[in-house]
Design a protein around this motif. Structure first.
Motif, PDB file in Angstrom:
ATOM      1  N   LEU A 157     119.288 -50.227  38.519  1.00 62.87           N
ATOM      2  CA  LEU A 157     119.850 -49.433  39.610  1.00 62.87           C
ATOM      3  C   LEU A 157     119.843 -50.209  40.917  1.00 62.87           C
ATOM      4  N   MET A 158     118.789 -50.988  41.152  1.00 57.85           N
ATOM      5  CA  MET A 158     118.756 -51.839  42.339  1.00 57.85           C
ATOM      6  C   MET A 158     119.873 -52.880  42.288  1.00 57.85           C
ATOM      7  N   ARG A 159     120.130 -53.388  41.097  1.00 57.10           N
ATOM      8  CA  ARG A 159     121.239 -54.332  40.934  1.00 57.10           C
ATOM      9  C   ARG A 159     122.564 -53.653  41.220  1.00 57.10           C
ATOM     10  N   TYR A 160     122.696 -52.407  40.817  1.00 54.80           N
ATOM     11  CA  TYR A 160     123.944 -51.665  40.987  1.00 54.80           C
ATOM     12  C   TYR A 160     124.251 -51.406  42.458  1.00 54.80           C
ATOM     13  N   VAL A 161     123.206 -51.067  43.229  1.00 50.73           N
ATOM     14  CA  VAL A 161     123.446 -50.753  44.648  1.00 50.73           C
ATOM     15  C   VAL A 161     123.372 -51.990  45.530  1.00 50.73           C
TER      16      VAL A 161
END
Length: 219
Positions: A157-161
């Motif tokens: 999720l950190m990669r996504y945002v």
């Protein structure tokens, strides 16, 4: 924490009606259940505790040999083993990690999706451990596989945002540490016992890959 979109803050820095321990409900319930199980085991005594571990811990050999273990235990063990721990230190480290990584994931997924994701991560981690060590008579206990999946979800999720430019360095270091401590020992909270490092890595990789299927659809 990333993915926490609740912007209802007062000028003093605290949200309206914010709890002193600002954790979402599923994380709080999971922590409470794990602590309650540990307290109950302590009250029942050592012999009863050993029976609980053998009955509801995850024993690979029970699935691959004629162990005589009943069908009910075999069916529920992939879930129940996640709520048993090797001691208070083991429990404390796992619950602190769950609080840190579980909160942002639950706020994104919601209570039901989060609990399902958590339990499936743990069950998948246990299944991979059985496949790798099919004849092991040693019970596997602990929420580490499930929490590893939650950690994998956080990284994805950190990669996504855009908060994390690349997964490889963090994921590589995390996997390498698990392999190292799994082979050479010394894992904090393990009390000198062997660590199911294969389950940790399996849960982590499952969390990385599967979080997209649990996240709510956005229009």
């Amino acid at each position: 924490m990333p993915f926490d979109n609740d912007q209802r803050r007062l000028p003093g820095g605290r949200g309206t009606g914010e709890r002193a321990i600002n954790l979402p409900p599923a994380v709080l319930w999971l922590i409470g259940i794990n602590v309650a199980v540990q307290v109950l085991r302590q009250l029942l005594g050592e012999q009863a505790d050993q029976e609980i571990i053998l009955q509801f811990g995850l024993v690979p050999a029970a699935y691959t040999t004629d162990s005589g273990q009943d069908l009910f235990s075999l069916l529920v063990a992939p879930i129940t083993y996640q709520f048993l721990h090797g001691g208070w230190m083991h429990l404390g480290i796992n619950m602190l990690t769950l609080a840190a990584f579980g909160a942002p994931v639950e706020r994104l997924l919601g209570v039901r999706r989060f609990v399902l994701f958590y339990l499936v991560c743990g069950a998948f981690a246990g299944l991979v451990h059985i496949l790798v060590y099919p004849e092991s008579p040693d019970p596997v206990v602990g929420a580490s596989g499930a929490i590893s999946g939650i950690f994998g979800a956080v990284l994805m999720l950190m990669r996504y945002v855009g908060s994390l430019t690349s997964l490889l360095p963090v994921a590589g270091i995390w996997i390498a540490l698990n392999v190292f401590f799994g082979i050479f020992g010394g894992t904090p909270g393990a009390g000198g016992e062997s660590v199911a490092w294969v389950a940790h890595i399996a849960g982590f990789l499952f969390g990385l890959a599967a979080i997209r299927f649990f996240a709510p659809r956005t229009s």
